[in-house]
Design a protein around this motif. Structure first.
Motif, PDB file in Angstrom:
ATOM      1  N   MET A 134       0.833  -1.200   0.000  1.00  0.00           N
ATOM      2  CA  MET A 134       0.000   0.000   0.000  1.00  0.00           C
ATOM      3  C   MET A 134       0.869   1.252   0.000  1.00  0.00           C
ATOM      4  SD  MET A 134      -2.976  -1.180   2.697  1.00  0.00           S
ATOM      5  CE  MET A 134      -3.999   0.260   2.455  1.00  0.00           C
ATOM      6  N   THR A 135       0.370   2.288  -0.631  1.00  0.00           N
ATOM      7  CA  THR A 135       1.053   3.578  -0.607  1.00  0.00           C
ATOM      8  C   THR A 135       0.753   4.273   0.718  1.00  0.00           C
ATOM      9  OG1 THR A 135      -0.808   4.781  -1.564  1.00  0.00           O
ATOM     10  CG2 THR A 135       0.793   3.789  -3.125  1.00  0.00           C
ATOM     11  N   GLU A 138      -2.785   5.562   0.859  1.00  0.00           N
ATOM     12  CA  GLU A 138      -3.742   4.458   1.054  1.00  0.00           C
ATOM     13  C   GLU A 138      -3.756   4.010   2.514  1.00  0.00           C
ATOM     14  OE1 GLU A 138      -3.583   2.268  -3.333  1.00  0.00           O
ATOM     15  OE2 GLU A 138      -2.088   1.731  -1.814  1.00  0.00           O
ATOM     16  N   THR A 141      -5.590   6.565   4.657  1.00  0.00           N
ATOM     17  CA  THR A 141      -7.042   6.431   4.500  1.00  0.00           C
ATOM     18  C   THR A 141      -7.558   5.204   5.243  1.00  0.00           C
ATOM     19  OG1 THR A 141      -6.948   7.517   2.347  1.00  0.00           O
ATOM     20  CG2 THR A 141      -8.902   6.183   2.808  1.00  0.00           C
ATOM     21  N   LYS A 142      -6.881   4.078   5.058  1.00  0.00           N
ATOM     22  CA  LYS A 142      -7.318   2.832   5.700  1.00  0.00           C
ATOM     23  C   LYS A 142      -7.323   2.953   7.222  1.00  0.00           C
ATOM     24  CE  LYS A 142      -6.266  -2.065   6.163  1.00  0.00           C
ATOM     25  NZ  LYS A 142      -7.141  -2.953   5.419  1.00  0.00           N
TER      26      LYS A 142
END
Length: 166
Positions: A134-135, A138, A141-142
């Motif tokens: 994941m970046t 990302e 956000t998660k």
């Protein structure tokens, strides 16, 4: 090793080995494991190569060392059990040889050691980045955190892992 230190260790061993084995047996529930951990404890004592005549509470020293070894032992068993449960449902052709299993378990233990002392949220950021690919946005956000928090946690994780490797 100095002869006087050898004598001190011998006296420490003779005076406290039986007590230490019993102390460990009550905690791990197996006399064989207790004996192994007691031996490992005294090996750690030998590695210290310091004077033990100044130790006021030898049982406190031995139980502290043994406790750390016991925790490592239990952690290893938990990792082995989790691995065996994970592969239990795989087709036989996918399951690796006993040698490969041992290498895999040793690798899991190394990873576990690298993460020891790392805060859970920092570890999660690292794993999401490195294992899930994941970046940072990302991950932010998660996890519901800021991008700056993810960057900070990742820096902390990398610093920690690098210092644990050396």
């Amino acid at each position: 090793m100095d002869v006087s230190i050898q004598k001190e260790i011998h006296a420490l061993y003779c005076s406290h080995h039986g007590w230490l084995v019993n102390w460990l047996r009550r905690r791990v529930g197996c006399i064989d494991n207790a004996n192994d951990l007691a031996q490992d404890t005294f090996l750690r004592v030998i590695d210290k190569s310091t004077s033990f005549t100044q130790v006021k509470e030898p049982r406190a020293l031995l139980s502290t060392i043994a406790h750390g070894l016991m925790v490592d032992h239990i952690r290893r068993k938990e990792l082995e059990q989790a691995y065996l449960q994970a592969i239990a449902y795989l087709p036989q052709r996918v399951i690796s040889s006993p040698e490969d299993r041992l290498v895999f378990i040793e690798t899991l233990l190394l990873i576990d050691h690298l993460f020891k002392g790392l805060k859970p949220h920092v570890r999660n950021v690292f794993l999401l980045s490195k294992l899930e690919g994941m970046t940072y946005p990302e991950i932010a956000t998660k996890l519901g955190v800021s991008l700056r928090t993810v960057e900070s946690h990742m820096a902390d994780a990398l610093r920690h892992v690098l210092t644990m490797r050396h």
